[in-house]
Design a protein around this motif. Structure first.
Motif, PDB file in Angstrom:
ATOM      1  N   PRO D 116       0.844  -1.185   0.000  1.00 16.97           N
ATOM      2  CA  PRO D 116       0.000   0.000   0.000  1.00 16.97           C
ATOM      3  C   PRO D 116       0.884   1.241   0.000  1.00 16.97           C
ATOM      4  O   PRO D 116       2.068   1.164   0.310  1.00 16.97           O
ATOM      5  CB  PRO D 116      -0.788  -0.123   1.306  1.00 16.97           C
ATOM      6  CG  PRO D 116       0.073  -0.956   2.182  1.00 16.97           C
ATOM      7  CD  PRO D 116       0.844  -1.889   1.288  1.00 16.97           C
ATOM      8  N   GLY D 117       0.357   2.347  -0.312  1.00 15.86           N
ATOM      9  CA  GLY D 117       1.195   3.544  -0.285  1.00 15.86           C
ATOM     10  C   GLY D 117       0.781   4.595  -1.280  1.00 15.86           C
ATOM     11  O   GLY D 117       1.274   5.703  -1.258  1.00 15.86           O
ATOM     12  N   MET D 118      -0.178   4.261  -2.134  1.00 17.61           N
ATOM     13  CA  MET D 118      -0.609   5.288  -3.079  1.00 17.61           C
ATOM     14  C   MET D 118      -1.442   6.336  -2.355  1.00 17.61           C
ATOM     15  O   MET D 118      -2.321   6.013  -1.576  1.00 17.61           O
ATOM     16  CB  MET D 118      -1.441   4.634  -4.184  1.00 17.61           C
ATOM     17  CG  MET D 118      -2.102   5.636  -5.093  1.00 17.61           C
ATOM     18  SD  MET D 118      -2.774   4.849  -6.549  1.00 17.61           S
ATOM     19  CE  MET D 118      -4.047   6.015  -6.998  1.00 17.61           C
ATOM     20  N   PRO D 119      -1.151   7.616  -2.584  1.00 19.90           N
ATOM     21  CA  PRO D 119      -1.944   8.648  -1.933  1.00 19.90           C
ATOM     22  C   PRO D 119      -3.312   8.772  -2.590  1.00 19.90           C
ATOM     23  O   PRO D 119      -3.457   8.500  -3.783  1.00 19.90           O
ATOM     24  CB  PRO D 119      -1.121   9.915  -2.152  1.00 19.90           C
ATOM     25  CG  PRO D 119      -0.310   9.629  -3.368  1.00 19.90           C
ATOM     26  CD  PRO D 119      -0.088   8.152  -3.425  1.00 19.90           C
ATOM     27  N   ALA D 120      -4.298   9.180  -1.832  1.00 21.46           N
ATOM     28  CA  ALA D 120      -5.602   9.452  -2.419  1.00 21.46           C
ATOM     29  C   ALA D 120      -5.472  10.692  -3.305  1.00 21.46           C
ATOM     30  O   ALA D 120      -5.055  11.748  -2.829  1.00 21.46           O
ATOM     31  CB  ALA D 120      -6.635   9.694  -1.323  1.00 21.46           C
ATOM     32  N   VAL D 121      -5.814  10.532  -4.558  1.00 18.19           N
ATOM     33  CA  VAL D 121      -5.513  11.619  -5.491  1.00 18.19           C
ATOM     34  C   VAL D 121      -6.452  12.798  -5.310  1.00 18.19           C
ATOM     35  O   VAL D 121      -6.224  13.878  -5.818  1.00 18.19           O
ATOM     36  CB  VAL D 121      -5.568  11.145  -6.953  1.00 18.19           C
ATOM     37  CG1 VAL D 121      -4.535  10.081  -7.199  1.00 18.19           C
ATOM     38  CG2 VAL D 121      -6.956  10.641  -7.299  1.00 18.19           C
ATOM     39  N   ALA D 186       1.664  17.110   3.729  1.00 22.57           N
ATOM     40  CA  ALA D 186       1.239  15.742   3.481  1.00 22.57           C
ATOM     41  C   ALA D 186       2.388  14.810   3.149  1.00 22.57           C
ATOM     42  O   ALA D 186       2.268  13.933   2.299  1.00 22.57           O
ATOM     43  CB  ALA D 186       0.189  15.710   2.368  1.00 22.57           C
ATOM     44  N   CYS D 187       3.529  15.007   3.803  1.00 20.52           N
ATOM     45  CA  CYS D 187       4.679  14.148   3.541  1.00 20.52           C
ATOM     46  C   CYS D 187       4.358  12.695   3.883  1.00 20.52           C
ATOM     47  O   CYS D 187       4.879  11.764   3.269  1.00 20.52           O
ATOM     48  CB  CYS D 187       5.888  14.594   4.361  1.00 20.52           C
ATOM     49  SG  CYS D 187       6.276  16.325   4.164  1.00 20.52           S
ATOM     50  N   SER D 188       3.458  12.549   4.896  1.00 22.10           N
ATOM     51  CA  SER D 188       3.178  11.197   5.360  1.00 22.10           C
ATOM     52  C   SER D 188       2.439  10.374   4.312  1.00 22.10           C
ATOM     53  O   SER D 188       2.309   9.167   4.460  1.00 22.10           O
ATOM     54  CB  SER D 188       2.368  11.253   6.655  1.00 22.10           C
ATOM     55  OG  SER D 188       1.226  12.062   6.435  1.00 22.10           O
ATOM     56  N   THR D 189       1.934  11.012   3.261  1.00 26.55           N
ATOM     57  CA  THR D 189       1.321  10.226   2.204  1.00 26.55           C
ATOM     58  C   THR D 189       2.316   9.234   1.623  1.00 26.55           C
ATOM     59  O   THR D 189       1.958   8.131   1.238  1.00 26.55           O
ATOM     60  CB  THR D 189       0.867  11.144   1.052  1.00 26.55           C
ATOM     61  OG1 THR D 189       0.589  12.431   1.562  1.00 26.55           O
ATOM     62  CG2 THR D 189      -0.335  10.577   0.363  1.00 26.55           C
ATOM     63  N   CYS D 190       3.541   9.642   1.546  1.00 23.46           N
ATOM     64  CA  CYS D 190       4.521   8.790   0.878  1.00 23.46           C
ATOM     65  C   CYS D 190       5.611   8.279   1.818  1.00 23.46           C
ATOM     66  O   CYS D 190       6.323   7.341   1.463  1.00 23.46           O
ATOM     67  CB  CYS D 190       5.195   9.543  -0.267  1.00 23.46           C
ATOM     68  SG  CYS D 190       4.044  10.099  -1.514  1.00 23.46           S
ATOM     69  N   HIS D 191       5.796   8.938   2.931  1.00 22.22           N
ATOM     70  CA  HIS D 191       6.872   8.526   3.832  1.00 22.22           C
ATOM     71  C   HIS D 191       6.299   8.179   5.198  1.00 22.22           C
ATOM     72  O   HIS D 191       5.573   8.980   5.795  1.00 22.22           O
ATOM     73  CB  HIS D 191       7.893   9.654   4.007  1.00 22.22           C
ATOM     74  CG  HIS D 191       8.607  10.028   2.751  1.00 22.22           C
ATOM     75  ND1 HIS D 191       9.638   9.289   2.207  1.00 22.22           N
ATOM     76  CD2 HIS D 191       8.425  11.074   1.899  1.00 22.22           C
ATOM     77  CE1 HIS D 191      10.074   9.858   1.105  1.00 22.22           C
ATOM     78  NE2 HIS D 191       9.335  10.952   0.879  1.00 22.22           N
ATOM     79  N   ALA D 192       6.653   6.988   5.705  1.00 19.78           N
ATOM     80  CA  ALA D 192       6.337   6.674   7.091  1.00 19.78           C
ATOM     81  C   ALA D 192       7.339   7.423   7.967  1.00 19.78           C
ATOM     82  O   ALA D 192       8.487   7.645   7.570  1.00 19.78           O
ATOM     83  CB  ALA D 192       6.438   5.173   7.333  1.00 19.78           C
ATOM     84  N   ILE D 193       6.888   7.792   9.155  1.00 14.92           N
ATOM     85  CA  ILE D 193       7.789   8.539  10.023  1.00 14.92           C
ATOM     86  C   ILE D 193       7.946   7.843  11.374  1.00 14.92           C
ATOM     87  O   ILE D 193       8.913   8.039  12.080  1.00 14.92           O
ATOM     88  CB  ILE D 193       7.263  10.003  10.198  1.00 14.92           C
ATOM     89  CG1 ILE D 193       8.281  10.887  10.905  1.00 14.92           C
ATOM     90  CG2 ILE D 193       5.943  10.035  10.921  1.00 14.92           C
ATOM     91  CD1 ILE D 193       9.362  11.383  10.001  1.00 14.92           C
ATOM     92  N   ASP D 194       6.993   6.943  11.676  1.00 13.60           N
ATOM     93  CA  ASP D 194       7.032   6.317  12.995  1.00 13.60           C
ATOM     94  C   ASP D 194       7.563   4.897  12.977  1.00 13.60           C
ATOM     95  O   ASP D 194       7.893   4.337  14.019  1.00 13.60           O
ATOM     96  CB  ASP D 194       5.623   6.313  13.613  1.00 13.60           C
ATOM     97  CG  ASP D 194       5.137   7.734  13.820  1.00 13.60           C
ATOM     98  OD1 ASP D 194       5.980   8.591  14.152  1.00 13.60           O
ATOM     99  OD2 ASP D 194       3.930   7.987  13.601  1.00 13.60           O
ATOM    100  N   ALA D 234      11.719  11.390  -9.627  1.00  8.86           N
ATOM    101  CA  ALA D 234      10.887  12.491 -10.120  1.00  8.86           C
ATOM    102  C   ALA D 234       9.553  12.646  -9.396  1.00  8.86           C
ATOM    103  O   ALA D 234       8.894  13.661  -9.531  1.00  8.86           O
ATOM    104  CB  ALA D 234      10.610  12.357 -11.619  1.00  8.86           C
ATOM    105  N   ALA D 235       9.145  11.617  -8.632  1.00  8.29           N
ATOM    106  CA  ALA D 235       7.826  11.697  -8.029  1.00  8.29           C
ATOM    107  C   ALA D 235       7.764  12.782  -6.972  1.00  8.29           C
ATOM    108  O   ALA D 235       6.840  13.578  -6.919  1.00  8.29           O
ATOM    109  CB  ALA D 235       7.465  10.349  -7.414  1.00  8.29           C
ATOM    110  N   MET D 236       8.803  12.793  -6.141  1.00 11.45           N
ATOM    111  CA  MET D 236       8.741  13.696  -5.000  1.00 11.45           C
ATOM    112  C   MET D 236       8.793  15.153  -5.440  1.00 11.45           C
ATOM    113  O   MET D 236       8.014  15.979  -4.974  1.00 11.45           O
ATOM    114  CB  MET D 236       9.890  13.370  -4.054  1.00 11.45           C
ATOM    115  CG  MET D 236       9.916  14.260  -2.845  1.00 11.45           C
ATOM    116  SD  MET D 236      10.873  13.482  -1.550  1.00 11.45           S
ATOM    117  CE  MET D 236      11.408  14.908  -0.640  1.00 11.45           C
ATOM    118  N   ALA D 237       9.684  15.426  -6.342  1.00 10.49           N
ATOM    119  CA  ALA D 237       9.785  16.808  -6.820  1.00 10.49           C
ATOM    120  C   ALA D 237       8.459  17.255  -7.414  1.00 10.49           C
ATOM    121  O   ALA D 237       7.969  18.354  -7.158  1.00 10.49           O
ATOM    122  CB  ALA D 237      10.895  16.925  -7.853  1.00 10.49           C
TER     123      ALA D 237
END
Lengths: 612, 270, 504, 267
Positions: D116-121, D186-194, D234-237
């Protein structure tokens, strides 16, 4: 840098004016007319923007729509026409002091009174024409404020700090102008010339500031991707600022000269006495000389401008030269070819009134041949319009011979040959009634001829060589071409000056005995100049396509499309027509100074009887 | 060049010289000579639009010449006036007055009866590229992007040669049918295409473009053209559907290598 | 048919050994030839000259395999090696309508070098039979009607029609079965299209071809006597076609007061001028067609006040009416098309832009695009009708269920298909007088297994409808003439009045 | 006066001549590129064309998904032929609903073999409007079958007003702290932090132990300079650009963010 919220509508006024394809404006007649308009503008601007609420945050305030619509002809066209008219007058009032000063200096150095009178006569044209400039500027300001409010707010946000020096310069300009004009003959020549110099410096500085605003719209710089200002100097010194400045100074002089020459022609045609005829013949000649001299280096300045546009963005460059506007440059080539042809024509007709110039008549056909061929080469389009049958016969829309003429190598060569040829015409004219007396006369002329032939061959060689090298080298070849032409002109002139230092006069220049057709050639040159300026205004603004500020502020109005060249040609023709109606009014008003004082009818009748 | 026509014109001009024709006759002679020469002396013939433009310029130049000198002007005016006024020429004058309307009528007849012309497509050959394109999902910036393999030319000539060889294979399996063995746009299907395929040997095609521009043209093909370039006519496929990005770059490099051209490089920014 | 091998065995005993006069060039020449060959030839003919280059799978006829010493175009006896001049000529002139282009830009030396290098691929050129003499190629006598009539007889006597067909359209009964020496299918030449002759289209070329045969192909050498009959045959073949293809830029539909009736056949269209369009393979989208079965299409059209009829004619060696066809059928990517269980019928389609075409541009040439659709009049010739499809691109074709009145017939190697429509039809293009309607044609040759995106097609071209009555030029002629006359008279009067004193 | 008249006529003639020259060259109006205006009567095909643009542009879909070339090591499923498969993925769910759910609530059903990991568009940073999502669905349908959706198609996920959720707002004046920036953009959409979960991007729970502050700074400001192996470039940029991060973040906020990330050492 945050926006200064205490902006003054007066700054806005000048900002708007600068956004026209013109720019360098000189409100010289501030005191009698201009000031009135300025005040009107200030008041008007406050009413147009109640609360003066232009803090940037509220720029998108719903009360201020992005656009308003001008009835019938639409917002864009009215702004276009007014801006173009304003530009033409501005160019004229900027240029006239320049060559007036030069003529004055010539008069001062040669101690020839004639030059001083002529300079004054040119300056007289200023007094009326710049009240027109002011009127048009005010009109343009109102129009822009009303019709394009949100764009104007953005421009204010970026350029607020440039307004202060602009205002300051403006007052200086007014002071210098009036002291120069009213102080004619009332100061020592040196002081007066000093005033003229200052006048020109200030005028040029004003144009530079105004240019920053409009060039920013084409090649924005010094801002972030979202359009926030990062560096004001960066925004001012954008890619095409300096090229436009240079191009405009030169073009203004050429344009101003041609209008002044047209004035001379107009007076010549109406002149009754031989003395008047001689004077206005001479005036037309000088105006035209100034115009053509300034015109010769103009293609180089244009090339510099084009190069910077390419450097800024290949897309802009291709839009300009290869895409949408490529045909426009064919029209431009026709205009400039006409200018060269007419300029030479004027010189050739002029030579008829120089005793002794007959011996050069036989060269005309060769000069004309060179001009015609260069003209044809320059006007040959790269993408041809051909029917299917013709295209098939050619094997595509590319003709093996025309294709060779359609590319840059050929065009550069053609322009350089045109310039050289016109220069030679000048040279022949100059020595029309002279015979060199220096002992090395023959050798000197041979050297001149040698330089000319060598440079011509070199230019043509480089043009042909350009086809055999890769594009990056080819682009570089234009530089030696230009330099060699400049070298030829300078060195030949230098030799020529020495050659004819104490030349024997073989005949007189019979001023005033020139054919009327030469005067029409002067009109033709003036019209063509004005038309070319109009066309270039269209392309400079048009190459932004659907952007107000390229890549930053998008044009979302109904006029976001780029109109056809045909439409532009009609708008330009109408604009130029209005301009000439205005300029005719200027001529007429200026002519009033020489009119006899009014007398009651009986007195006039009496004087007639007395004369009879 | 049609040598016979040109020789005939020169002969006619020499004839004028021997007849000591006056300047009006000369002007007419030159006008007609150039018209004939430009119409029939050049192979393939010039498009009529160009021909009329050239003739307009030539007309202007001739008028300029005739009126530039007082004596030539007088000579011209005298000739015309004498012709019109002098009784000796009345017959000829009537002839001209009748012949001119007939000529005009004939021209009108020709115009009205000529075969209809299908619409002309004034297509832009090198349109403006978009700033960025997405090739097979990966974005490519045409303005700043460059050929990722071009640097191999100097840094690793062997690897570069392999890329060229791959480009050759790609070309001869995909492109040769239209652009031809010698890259002159004359492949075996070229005769059936309109617009005809680009001629890469021509100095005005790939030599004046950057590689990123070619990449756009190759990847997006005809369908990717803007409307001023008539995308509906172009038979250039969108090669991103057939080729990988590397193959497209390789074939671009092969084009330059085979034709001996160099790609245009972006100019120095000031 | 004689092959080189059998001939060699025969000749081994009679031929003089080790020819001295064979010119194999110098090492330097061969080396230069090798470089040139690798740069310009190897991608088709293969690095070792075996006709197996990268592009070979996409070319038909296949590139020459130089290793076998078999050459089609020679001036030498059947089965012999070609002369140096033959090789030079083949390089220089190329083979029209194949992947072999002419090479006019090569210098004499370069062609020589290539020739020497090509000779190294086969041992035969250095072997005992390398020395060959060119046959005497007489210059052609003039063409007479009698010789053409006689030529027809010679044509029949020598069974030419078996392969080339009754009228020379390449539709002989054995046509579909022909293969070359390497079992690759090959076609008999369409003698009505002289411009496509591989060996050249002059009468001398035709003479050379049938007197020496085309080695490796089923075309034998014919020894026809007397020599007059040889030229009679040449003249007959020559008379079957015009000189050049003369491709048209548009088709003209002529006005008729008669009814348009497709079943009336081709004769009804004889009053309309023929427009001949080049047809090339669809090489743009997947399913690319590298050797389309049809290379030219003749179009005639007629209209009356209400209807328009368009007649399409093309040469096809066999009428394939079994099987199916459709514009949207899937096509595997060449050369993976190996499943031959499904047969495909011949088909033809006429494509017009949908609607009134006011969108500023045409639809994309390959069946339109998403925003601009096309109307396709598609006739699968296995059925007696033409269906209407709406195309939004090759992948998006929808049959509307509507069809057009159609007739199709096949005779002597030529299909004739006539499709009729109302001049005005809701949602489809309206055919107006004196207007150019954009049109594009596609032909599917079932024998070549063409279907869907694999087909031959033209570019967008136009159909022009001649108006029923053309405006008479007399009125404008008189008007402009009169204006000129008045202007002339006016100028004359003015000048005369002003300068009357000059006339003395 | 005749002179003035003559000059007047002369000027008119010359101007008319130039206006005529202007008509002689090819006339072309250049229109601005059509932006995707969603008008009510767009056909599914037109909608699909618009959707294609969105997928490669604003939607940034193609930074993670491929179309028609599976096996490139991307982390998300290949979408080639998705229109044909969509109806069969979840029993009882139509193709349109399946696609819509994948866009509005992507992690409700995850294709086997993928994380899983796709953000809700529909949410920031991608922030597609309902109409844009319909266009994307139309395009996805067109990959493998015929698109059917129009702008009138109603989906259960659509917001009441039909308007897109508002873009991330930065409270004026108050600079955000590190976690605040992380949430706001919304960084957490793509990166886990915990924890160490791999989402679209690598987990940042140990960022501080892997990277120096300078490296973190670079990774934020120029994400493509170094890309962690196995993650899409290129995704993050693209996403940070779309969310307005680069435009709005202040130096101060950037500093807090870097400090915050550097403090995450995995413990």
């Amino acid at each position: 840098m945050k926006t200064n919220s205490t902006y003054s509508p007066a700054r806005l006024l000048r900002l708007q004016r600068s956004l026209s394809p013109g720019g360098g404006l000189n409100l010289r007649r501030v005191i009698p007319f201009g000031a009135l308009f300025l005040i009107l503008c200030l008041v008007g601007a406050y009413f147009v923007f109640p609360a003066g609420a232009i803090p940037v945050q509220e720029a998108q305030d719903a009360a201020n729509p992005d656009y308003r619509e001008f009835p019938v002809i639409g917002s864009r066209t009215i702004v276009w026409v007014v801006a173009q008219l304003h530009l033409m007058f501005a160019a004229f009032v900027l240029a006239v002091p320049m060559f007036a000063l030069i003529i004055e200096i010539i008069g001062y150095v040669t101690k020839d009174e004639r030059y001083d009178h002529l300079a004054y006569e040119f300056v007289k044209l200023l007094s009326v024409s710049f009240s027109f400039t002011a009127a048009l500027g005010a009109m343009l300001t109102f129009l822009l404020l009303i019709l394009y409010p949100s764009l104007m707010q953005y421009m204010v946000k970026i350029f607020s700090w440039t307004f202060l020096p602009y205002v300051a310069l403006f007052f200086l300009e007014a002071i210098f102008l009036y002291s120069y004009y009213y102080g004619w003959g009332k100061f020592s020549p040196k002081v007066h010339i000093g005033l003229g110099v200052m006048l020109n410096i200030v005028g040029t500085a004003i144009m530079f500031i105004a240019d920053a605003w409009l060039t920013f719209m084409n090649t924005p710089n010094g801002i972030t991707e979202t359009g926030e200002l990062v560096s004001l100097w960066g925004a001012v010194n954008n890619f095409i600022w300096m090229p436009i400045n240079i191009h405009r100074i030169i073009a203004n002089v050429a344009f101003g000269g041609s209008i002044a020459a047209a004035y001379g022609a107009y007076k010549y045609l109406g002149a009754k006495t031989a003395e008047d005829k001689a004077h206005y013949d001479w005036m037309g000649y000088v105006g035209n000389f100034v115009a053509i001299s300034a015109f010769l280096p103009l293609p180089f300045a244009g090339y510099y401008l084009g190069k910077e546009i390419y450097a800024y963005s290949q897309s802009l460059g291709i839009t300009l030269m290869g895409g949408t506007f490529s045909w426009l440059f064919i029209v431009q080539a026709i205009l400039i070819g006409n200018l060269f042809l007419a300029a030479n024509y004027y010189l050739w007709v002029s030579m008829e009134r120089i005793d002794g110039a007959e011996r050069f008549r036989k060269y005309i056909k060769y000069l004309l041949g060179a001009i015609t061929i260069s003209f044809i080469v320059w006007a040959t389009p790269h993408s041809l319009v051909a029917s299917v049958e013709e295209a098939r016969a050619m094997g595509g829309s590319h003709h093996p011979i025309l294709g060779v003429l359609g590319v840059m190598s050929a065009k550069n060569t053609a322009v350089n040959v045109l310039i050289l040829t016109t220069y030679i015409s000048f040279l022949l004219y100059r020595r029309g009634n002279k015979e060199a007396t220096v002992p090395w006369a023959k050798m000197g002329m041979n050297i001149q001829l040698g330089i000319f032939v060598l440079v011509t061959l070199f230019v043509i060689f480089l043009g042909i060589y350009g086809y055999f090298v890769e594009a990056s080298v080819r682009i570089g070849l234009s530089v030696p071409q230009v330099l060699s032409v400049l070298f030829a002109m300078i060195s030949i002139t230098f030799i020529d000056v020495l050659l004819f230092k104490n030349a024997k006069k073989t005949g007189e220049i019979r001023w005033g005995e020139i054919g009327n057709r030469a005067q029409y050639a002067l009109f033709f040159i003036a019209i063509t100049f004005a038309w070319t300026m109009g066309l270039m205004g269209y392309v400079r603004a048009g190459m932004r396509q659907h952007w107000h500020v390229y890549g930053v502020i998008e044009d979302t109005s109904v006029d976001a499309f780029t109109p056809t060249i045909g439409y532009a040609a009609i708008v330009v023709s109408i604009t130029v027509f209005i301009f000439f109606v205005f300029i005719a009014t200027v001529f007429w008003l200026t002519g009033l100074t020489n009119k006899e004082p009014w007398k009651p009818k009986e007195e006039r009748n009496k004087s007639v009887e007395a004369a009879g | 060049m049609n040598l016979l026509v040109i020789l005939a014109i020169i002969a006619a001009w020499i004839g004028l010289r021997f007849l000591k024709a006056n300047s009006l006759a000369w002007a007419a002679g030159i006008w007609v000579g150039l018209y004939v020469g430009l119409s029939y002396g050049i192979n393939p013939p010039l498009p009529s639009s160009i021909l009329s433009m050239f003739m307009a310029i030539i007309t202007l130049a001739l008028v300029t010449y005739l009126t530039a000198g007082n004596d030539r002007m007088k000579e011209m005016a005298d000739t015309i006036v004498t012709f019109v006024v002098d009784k000796r020429y009345t017959g000829a004058l009537i002839g001209v007055l009748i012949a001119l309307p007939l000529l005009v009528s004939f021209k009108v007849y020709l115009n009205m009866t000529q075969a209809p012309e299908p619409p002309i497509s004034g297509r832009t050959i090198h349109p403006v590229p978009p700033n960025t394109i997405t090739v097979n999902g990966s974005p490519f910036n045409i303005v700043e992007g460059h050929n990722p393999y071009r640097e191999l030319e100097s840094s690793d000539p062997d690897a570069f040669a392999l890329h060229l060889e791959n480009g050759r294979r790609v070309y001869y399996q995909n492109c040769v049918f239209c652009h031809g063995d010698n890259m002159e746009g004359d492949g075996q299907f070229a005769h059936g295409l309109d617009p005809i395929p680009a001629n890469f040997q021509d100095a005005t095609t790939i030599a004046m473009l950057q590689e990123s521009y070619l990449y756009w043209r190759v990847a997006k093909g005809g369908p990717g053209l803007p409307s001023e370039s008539t995308p509906w006519l172009s038979a250039m496929p969108a090669w991103e559907n057939f080729l990988t990005e590397e193959e497209m770059w390789d074939v671009i490099m092969f084009l330059y290598d085979y034709t001996g051209q160099r790609p245009r490089v972006s100019e120095e920014v000031h | 048919m004689k092959t080189l091998a059998t001939l060699l065995t025969l000749l081994y005993f009679v031929a003089p050994s080790a020819a001295q006069n064979v010119d194999l060039g110098t090492d330097a020449q061969r080396e230069a030839g090798r470089l040139m060959y690798n740069a310009k030839c190897s991608h088709c003919h293969g690095a070792r000259g075996a006709g197996d280059g990268a592009a070979t799978a996409f070319l038909r006829p296949a590139p020459r395999d130089f290793t076998t010493g078999t050459f089609k175009f020679r001036t030498t006896e059947n089965g012999e090696l070609p002369t140096d001049e033959d090789i030079r000529r083949s390089i220089r002139q190329g083979m029209p309508y194949t992947g072999m282009p002419p090479w006019p830009q090569l210098s004499e030396q370069e062609v020589d070098n290539l020739m020497y290098y090509i000779k190294t691929f086969s041992d035969f050129f250095s072997g005992p039979f390398a020395e060959v003499t060119a046959l005497d190629m007489p210059s052609p006598p003039s063409i007479t009607d009698e010789s053409i009539v006689r030529g027809r007889e010679v044509f029949l006597e020598n069974s030419c029609i078996d392969c080339h067909g009754n009228l020379g359209r390449g539709d002989g009964p054995s046509g579909p079965t022909l293969t070359d020496q390497w079992d690759i299918p090959i076609r008999a030449a369409d003698l009505t299209k002289r411009w496509t002759f591989r060996g050249g289209s002059t009468r001398s070329d035709i003479y050379r071809t049938f007197t020496t045969g085309l080695d490796g192909s089923p075309m034998p050498a014919f020894d026809i006597q007397p020599i007059e009959d040889q030229w009679a045959l040449v003249n007959y073949v020559h008379s079957l076609s015009r000189d050049e293809a003369d491709y048209s830029t548009y088709a003209t539909s002529v006005f008729t007061t008669a009814a348009i009736d497709p079943s009336a056949g081709a004769d009804a269209f004889s009053a309309a001028p023929e427009a001949f369009f080049a047809m090339v393979g669809q090489v743009i989208e997947p399913g690319r067609s590298f050797f389309p079965g049809v290379n030219g299409l003749a179009v005639r059209a007629m209209h009356n006040a209400d209807h328009i009829g368009i007649m399409l004619q093309w040469n096809d060696m066999s009428a394939d009416t079994d099987g199916i066809n459709g514009p949207g059928l899937e096509v595997p990517i060449w050369p993976n098309d190996t499943d031959t269980t499904q047969a495909f019928s011949d088909a033809v389609a006429i494509q017009f832009p949908s609607g009134d075409g006011s969108g500023g541009g045409l639809p994309y040439l390959l069946f339109g695009d998403v925003s601009n659709s096309v109307d396709l009049w598609f006739a699968d010739l296995s059925t007696p009708r033409a269906d209407h499809y709406v195309g939004n691109g090759s992948g998006n074709l929808t049959a509307s269920g509507m069809d057009y009145e159609t007739s199709a017939s096949y005779e002597d190697g030529q299909w004739t298909v006539i499709i009729k429509r109302d001049r005005t039809l809701d949602g489809q293009i309206t055919f107006e007088d004196a207007a150019f309607a954009p049109v594009l044609f596609s032909v599917w040759d079932g024998f070549s297994r063409e279907r869907g995106n694999r087909r031959g097609l033209t570019s967008w071209t136009y159909l022009y409808l001649e108006p029923a009555e053309t405006e008479s030029p007399l009125g404008p002629m008189a008007m402009y003439g009169l204006i000129t006359l008045l202007l002339g008279l006016g100028a004359t009067t003015l000048i005369r009045r002003k300068y009357s004193n000059v006339s003395a | 006066m005749t002179n003035v008249l003559k000059i007047f006529v002369f000027v008119i003639c010359v101007l008319a001549f130039y206006a005529y020259v202007g008509q002689m060259v090819p006339q072309k109006i250049t229109y601005p590129p059509t932006s995707t205006d969603f008008v009510g009567d767009m056909t599914p095909l037109e909608l699909a064309a618009a959707g294609e643009e969105i997928m490669s542009g604003k939607g940034t879909c193609l930074t993670c998904h491929t179309i028609g070339s599976p096996g490139d090591g991307l982390r998300f499923p290949d979408l080639g032929g998705i229109g044909g498969r969509a109806g069969a993925q979840i029993a009882g769910m139509s193709a349109v609903d399946y696609l819509a759910e994948s866009l509005y609530d992507p992690n409700a059903f995850v294709v086997e073999g993928f994380l899983p990991g796709m953000p809700a568009v529909s949410n920031p940073p991608i922030n597609l409007s309902d109409n844009e999502i319909l266009a994307v669905i139309a395009h996805l349908q067109s990959l493998g079958s015929q698109p059917t959706v129009t702008l009138d198609t109603e989906l259960q996920w659509q917001s009441e007003e039909g308007s897109a959720p508002s873009a991330p707002t930065v409270a004026p004046g108050e600079p955000l702290d590190g976690p605040g920036v992380f949430t706001n953009y919304a960084c957490s959409t793509c990166h886990a932090i915990d924890d160490a979960t791999r989402l679209v991007g690598p987990s940042l729970y140990d960022a501080g132990s892997r990277l120096s502050k300078a490296e973190i700074y670079e990774a934020v400001m120029d994400p493509d300079a170094t890309i962690a192996e196995g993650y899409p470039g290129a995704a993050m940029a693209a996403m940070l650009n779309a969310s307005g991060f680069y435009q709005n973040v202040s130096t101060e906020e950037l500093k807090s963010l870097v400090d915050y990330l550097a403090s995450k050492t995995g413990q």
